[in-house]
Design a protein around this motif. Structure first.
Motif, PDB file in Angstrom:
ATOM      1  N   SER A 124     -11.461 -41.072  14.823  1.00 51.11           N
ATOM      2  CA  SER A 124     -12.340 -42.234  14.848  1.00 51.11           C
ATOM      3  C   SER A 124     -13.454 -41.995  13.839  1.00 51.11           C
ATOM      4  O   SER A 124     -13.571 -40.913  13.253  1.00 51.11           O
ATOM      5  CB  SER A 124     -12.921 -42.462  16.254  1.00 51.11           C
ATOM      6  N   LEU A 125     -14.256 -43.003  13.657  1.00 48.59           N
ATOM      7  CA  LEU A 125     -15.348 -42.945  12.695  1.00 48.59           C
ATOM      8  C   LEU A 125     -16.671 -42.785  13.432  1.00 48.59           C
ATOM      9  O   LEU A 125     -16.933 -43.497  14.399  1.00 48.59           O
ATOM     10  CB  LEU A 125     -15.366 -44.228  11.870  1.00 48.59           C
ATOM     11  N   LYS A 126     -17.520 -41.864  12.977  1.00 45.19           N
ATOM     12  CA  LYS A 126     -18.787 -41.629  13.648  1.00 45.19           C
ATOM     13  C   LYS A 126     -19.884 -41.439  12.612  1.00 45.19           C
ATOM     14  O   LYS A 126     -19.763 -40.612  11.704  1.00 45.19           O
ATOM     15  CB  LYS A 126     -18.695 -40.382  14.535  1.00 45.19           C
ATOM     16  N   LEU A 127     -20.957 -42.207  12.738  1.00 47.46           N
ATOM     17  CA  LEU A 127     -22.117 -42.027  11.891  1.00 47.46           C
ATOM     18  C   LEU A 127     -22.910 -40.839  12.435  1.00 47.46           C
ATOM     19  O   LEU A 127     -23.453 -40.901  13.534  1.00 47.46           O
ATOM     20  CB  LEU A 127     -22.986 -43.291  11.885  1.00 47.46           C
ATOM     21  N   VAL A 128     -22.989 -39.738  11.666  1.00 43.05           N
ATOM     22  CA  VAL A 128     -23.610 -38.523  12.167  1.00 43.05           C
ATOM     23  C   VAL A 128     -24.974 -38.260  11.532  1.00 43.05           C
ATOM     24  O   VAL A 128     -25.711 -37.383  11.988  1.00 43.05           O
ATOM     25  CB  VAL A 128     -22.694 -37.296  11.952  1.00 43.05           C
ATOM     26  N   TYR A 129     -25.317 -39.006  10.481  1.00 40.14           N
ATOM     27  CA  TYR A 129     -26.639 -38.832   9.874  1.00 40.14           C
ATOM     28  C   TYR A 129     -27.017 -40.105   9.140  1.00 40.14           C
ATOM     29  O   TYR A 129     -26.193 -40.709   8.444  1.00 40.14           O
ATOM     30  CB  TYR A 129     -26.645 -37.659   8.886  1.00 40.14           C
ATOM     31  N   LYS A 130     -28.273 -40.500   9.320  1.00 40.48           N
ATOM     32  CA  LYS A 130     -28.805 -41.670   8.625  1.00 40.48           C
ATOM     33  C   LYS A 130     -30.231 -41.362   8.199  1.00 40.48           C
ATOM     34  O   LYS A 130     -31.025 -40.843   8.986  1.00 40.48           O
ATOM     35  CB  LYS A 130     -28.784 -42.901   9.534  1.00 40.48           C
ATOM     36  N   GLU A 131     -30.550 -41.658   6.955  1.00 43.75           N
ATOM     37  CA  GLU A 131     -31.899 -41.435   6.449  1.00 43.75           C
ATOM     38  C   GLU A 131     -32.362 -42.693   5.724  1.00 43.75           C
ATOM     39  O   GLU A 131     -31.700 -43.172   4.808  1.00 43.75           O
ATOM     40  CB  GLU A 131     -31.930 -40.237   5.497  1.00 43.75           C
TER      41      GLU A 131
END
Length: 357
Positions: A124-131
């Motif tokens: 699956s797809l997972k957003l693990v970091y956002k800046e």
């Protein structure tokens, strides 16, 4: 390797004979086979895993893959674009991917610009970091092992942006400028080929460019850092190191120049024999001009190099002293599968390169 089987486009390969790899060689030509062509394609992120499978990510948020179980993606994050690619979307944002990394258990894609978006892909797809810093701009990503990885980007404060994971990419932590060398005014990095980072074991080299072009070095997987100066051309926003590669812990090569002056061959190629502490200009005023990617040829004892950019493909078999121009066909980036086959990507296409004597 289930996730890579799911995520990436597969290519059948034939391993070269190990005895042939030991013979002295001089590539005289390269055969180029186009695998994927589309005028809208723009690929600067390309990787090959240790089983010979490769994947790519594009400037339009697409990742390669023909057999991925796409139904596992949240419907609001994924839109089908073509048979061989899928497009990732974050709300209304289509990420511009220029960095990609693979481990034995997962794949990772990272976007440039604001917000910086780093996704982990398994089943699956997972957003693990956002800046969301207004200056966020990440350029390159690599993993030391299945658990630990690094990504680098332009400064948001007074040091280069460096994020690190120690838990297989589930969480990422941005290093404090207190623990990093201070950036020089106008020093950043180039998101040209996803090759600003080179790793060998626990050793890590990060190449900067722009008004200053230096090497940030860590001997302990990013825990401590030092900085080394280089003699490569620098002093403008468009000058400096665009790509770096190390054959082992001692032999390294970096290439770049000024993409606005692509035929200029002055001080755009440098090499080291002491792990990056000191560098020397090589093939000055000859050989290839601006190139966005350089890679050591596997099993070449650190003597063979291939460099590519939008002006063509060049080869050296003497650690950069002399060069042969093999093709005018340009690519942004390439990765070797073995000592005679590589995959290359750029504006409008993805290709298989076969180098021959």
């Amino acid at each position: 390797m289930r996730n890579l089987i799911s995520i990436f486009l597969f290519i059948s390969i034939v391993s070269c004979n190990s005895e042939d790899a030991k013979k002295p060689r001089h590539f005289s030509k390269v055969e180029i086979e186009t695998l994927l062509q589309d005028s809208l394609l723009n690929i600067r992120a390309l990787e090959i895993d240790n089983q010979g499978n490769f994947g790519f990510a594009t400037s339009k948020g697409e990742i390669g893959g023909k057999s991925y179980e796409w139904d596992n993606y949240p419907s609001n994050d994924l839109t089908e674009q073509a048979k061989s690619t899928k497009q990732i979307k974050h709300d209304s944002i289509i990420p511009n991917f220029r960095a990609l990394a693979v481990t034995n258990n997962a794949g990772f894609v990272l976007s440039v610009g604001t917000p910086a978006l780093l996704y982990k892909t398994t089943d699956s797809l997972k957003l693990v970091y956002k800046e969301s810093h207004e200056k966020s701009f990440y350029d390159s990503m690599a993993f030391w092992n299945d658990q630990e990885g690094i990504a680098i980007g332009d400064p948001t404060n007074d040091c280069l942006s460096i994020i690190i994971t120690r838990d297989a990419g589930e969480t990422w932590t941005k290093l404090s400028c207190e623990n990093l060398p201070k950036a020089i005014e106008g020093e950043a990095a180039f998101a040209a080929s996803d090759t600003n980072i080179a790793t060998v074991g626990e050793h890590t080299w990060v190449a900067t460019g722009g008004m200053a072009s230096r090497i940030l070095y860590s001997s302990d997987k990013g825990k401590t850092w030092t900085v080394y100066n280089t003699p490569i051309i620098q002093g403008k926003k468009t000058t400096g190191i665009y790509s770096i590669d190390f054959y082992d812990a001692k032999l390294g090569f970096a290439i770049g120049g000024d993409y606005t002056q692509p035929n200029d061959t002055l001080k755009n190629k440098i090499r080291t024999t002491d792990g990056g502490q000191t560098w020397e200009v090589i093939a000055n005023a000859k050989g290839p001009g601006y190139r966005s990617c350089v890679q050591f040829v596997p099993n070449s004892e650190g003597k063979e190099l291939v460099a590519t950019g939008f002006n063509g493909i060049d080869y050296s078999n003497d650690f950069g002293i002399s060069w042969k121009h093999l093709s005018d066909e340009g690519f942004y980036t390439l990765r070797f599968l073995n000592d005679s086959i590589a995959y290359a990507a750029g504006n409008g296409r993805l290709s298989k390169l076969t180098f021959k004597e």
